[in-house]
Design a protein around this motif. Sequence first.
Motif, PDB file in Angstrom:
ATOM      1  N   MET A 144      76.214 136.766 108.123  1.00  0.00           N
ATOM      2  CA  MET A 144      76.331 135.396 107.640  1.00  0.00           C
ATOM      3  C   MET A 144      76.548 135.363 106.131  1.00  0.00           C
ATOM      4  O   MET A 144      77.408 134.637 105.627  1.00  0.00           O
ATOM      5  CB  MET A 144      75.089 134.602 108.042  1.00  0.00           C
ATOM      6  N   PHE A 145      75.789 136.181 105.390  1.00  0.00           N
ATOM      7  CA  PHE A 145      75.961 136.234 103.940  1.00  0.00           C
ATOM      8  C   PHE A 145      77.288 136.896 103.581  1.00  0.00           C
ATOM      9  O   PHE A 145      77.950 136.493 102.619  1.00  0.00           O
ATOM     10  CB  PHE A 145      74.792 136.983 103.297  1.00  0.00           C
ATOM     11  N   GLY A 146      77.675 137.912 104.359  1.00  0.00           N
ATOM     12  CA  GLY A 146      78.954 138.556 104.110  1.00  0.00           C
ATOM     13  C   GLY A 146      80.119 137.596 104.231  1.00  0.00           C
ATOM     14  O   GLY A 146      81.094 137.670 103.469  1.00  0.00           O
ATOM     15  N   VAL A 149      79.294 134.285 101.374  1.00  0.00           N
ATOM     16  CA  VAL A 149      79.194 134.604  99.948  1.00  0.00           C
ATOM     17  C   VAL A 149      80.321 135.533  99.501  1.00  0.00           C
ATOM     18  O   VAL A 149      81.046 135.235  98.556  1.00  0.00           O
ATOM     19  CB  VAL A 149      77.822 135.241  99.630  1.00  0.00           C
ATOM     20  N   LYS A 150      80.485 136.649 100.195  1.00  0.00           N
ATOM     21  CA  LYS A 150      81.493 137.634  99.819  1.00  0.00           C
ATOM     22  C   LYS A 150      82.856 137.328 100.412  1.00  0.00           C
ATOM     23  O   LYS A 150      83.876 137.798  99.917  1.00  0.00           O
ATOM     24  CB  LYS A 150      81.019 139.027 100.276  1.00  0.00           C
ATOM     25  N   GLU A 227      74.257 132.374  95.432  1.00  0.00           N
ATOM     26  CA  GLU A 227      75.128 132.868  94.365  1.00  0.00           C
ATOM     27  C   GLU A 227      75.329 134.377  94.407  1.00  0.00           C
ATOM     28  O   GLU A 227      76.225 134.907  93.737  1.00  0.00           O
ATOM     29  CB  GLU A 227      74.574 132.451  93.005  1.00  0.00           C
ATOM     30  N   GLY A 228      74.527 135.076  95.199  1.00  0.00           N
ATOM     31  CA  GLY A 228      74.695 136.508  95.311  1.00  0.00           C
ATOM     32  C   GLY A 228      73.745 137.086  96.345  1.00  0.00           C
ATOM     33  O   GLY A 228      72.740 136.468  96.692  1.00  0.00           O
ATOM     34  N   PHE A 229      74.084 138.261  96.871  1.00  0.00           N
ATOM     35  CA  PHE A 229      73.204 138.940  97.820  1.00  0.00           C
ATOM     36  C   PHE A 229      73.442 140.442  97.735  1.00  0.00           C
ATOM     37  O   PHE A 229      74.471 140.899  97.218  1.00  0.00           O
ATOM     38  CB  PHE A 229      73.430 138.431  99.246  1.00  0.00           C
ATOM     39  N   HIS A 235      75.466 144.848  95.058  1.00  0.00           N
ATOM     40  CA  HIS A 235      75.246 143.419  94.851  1.00  0.00           C
ATOM     41  C   HIS A 235      76.593 142.707  94.874  1.00  0.00           C
ATOM     42  O   HIS A 235      77.556 143.139  94.224  1.00  0.00           O
ATOM     43  CB  HIS A 235      74.559 143.156  93.507  1.00  0.00           C
ATOM     44  N   TYR A 236      76.654 141.628  95.633  1.00  0.00           N
ATOM     45  CA  TYR A 236      77.882 140.849  95.765  1.00  0.00           C
ATOM     46  C   TYR A 236      77.637 139.439  95.238  1.00  0.00           C
ATOM     47  O   TYR A 236      76.621 138.809  95.561  1.00  0.00           O
ATOM     48  CB  TYR A 236      78.308 140.775  97.230  1.00  0.00           C
TER      49      TYR A 236
END
Length: 304
Positions: A144-146, A149-150, A227-229, A235-236
Amino acid sequence: MSSNRSGRPAFVRRLRIASALVLSVALASCQSMDLSRSDVRAGLIPPTKAPTLMVGAEAVAERTPASIVVDMDTGRVLQADDPDGLRHPASLTKLMTLYMLFEAIEAKRIGLDDAMPVTAYAAARAPSKLGLRPGDTIRVRDAMFGLAVKSANDVASVVAEALGGTDDAFALAMTRKARSLGMTRTNFANPSGLPDEAQISTARDMARLGYEIRKRFPQYASLYKTEGFDYGGRHYTATNKLLGRVAGVDGMKTGFVNASGFNLVASARRNGRGVIVVVLGGRTGRERDASVEALIDTYLGPAS
C-alpha cells in the motif's frame, strides 16, 4: 504469431488503432455528469460484461491541461476546464489499484499481513519501482505504501497478480469497477499507468475516483498524506511535493508519462471546507503543482 513486450498479440494492438476513430466518436457522445448525482448509470459498457473500450493515442489530447475542482464533502463540481477530454492518467491509475486492494481487504479475500509473491514479470516492470526480485514476497500493508507514496510499478503488478491473476485480467476488473463508479470515459490497460495507448481517463473521472475512495475507505486517508516510508533498508519520499509544503494538502497521487504530461489528484482541507483538485497535462511538475495550489487557494481561501 508475433507479440509485443507486454505479451499481447500484435493483431490486438492493430485492432485498437483501427477502432480509435469510431470509439472516440462514441466517447464524445457521452454525457458529462455532476459528481453529486447518485443515479449515475454504468456508461458505455454494462458492468456485468467484459469492458472492450480501447482508444488510440490520436484520440487523446496532447499536453493540453485539463482541470476540475470538486467539493470533498458533497461531490459538487466547483470549477472545470475540459473535464471530459481524454487524457492518459499515468500513475493516477494506482488510485484504482489501491481501491481494488481496499475492497479485497474489506471482503477478507486478503489481509494486511498477507505476503504476496513477486513474479519475474512483476519484477521486470519499468521504474519507478521498489526493486523487488523474483521469488520475493511483499506484505499487503507495505505494498500500500509502495503504491501510494513511491508509485512503484513492480508493486502494482504484484497486487494485480495476487488479486486478478494477470495484469490484463486485473485491468479488465479495474475498468468494470470504473463503470460501476460512474467513470464512463476511463479504460484501464494495466494496474500501474505505464504507457499504453488504451489507458485513458478524464479529469472528471479521476476526481470521481478520488471522491469515492475517500468516501468509502476513510480508514486509509492517512496513507495518501504520508511523506515518506522505509522498506528493504531504504527510505522513499512521496512523489507529491505539495505534502508538507502547501497548508491543508492531505493527499492523493501524482502521475507522469511522456504522453500525459504531469498529472496530479490532490485533496486539501482548510477553514472547515475540503476540495479534490485534478490537473492533467502540466508541462512540468512545477507548473502542475502551481496550478493545483492556485485552485486550492481560490476555493478554500488563504491558509490561516
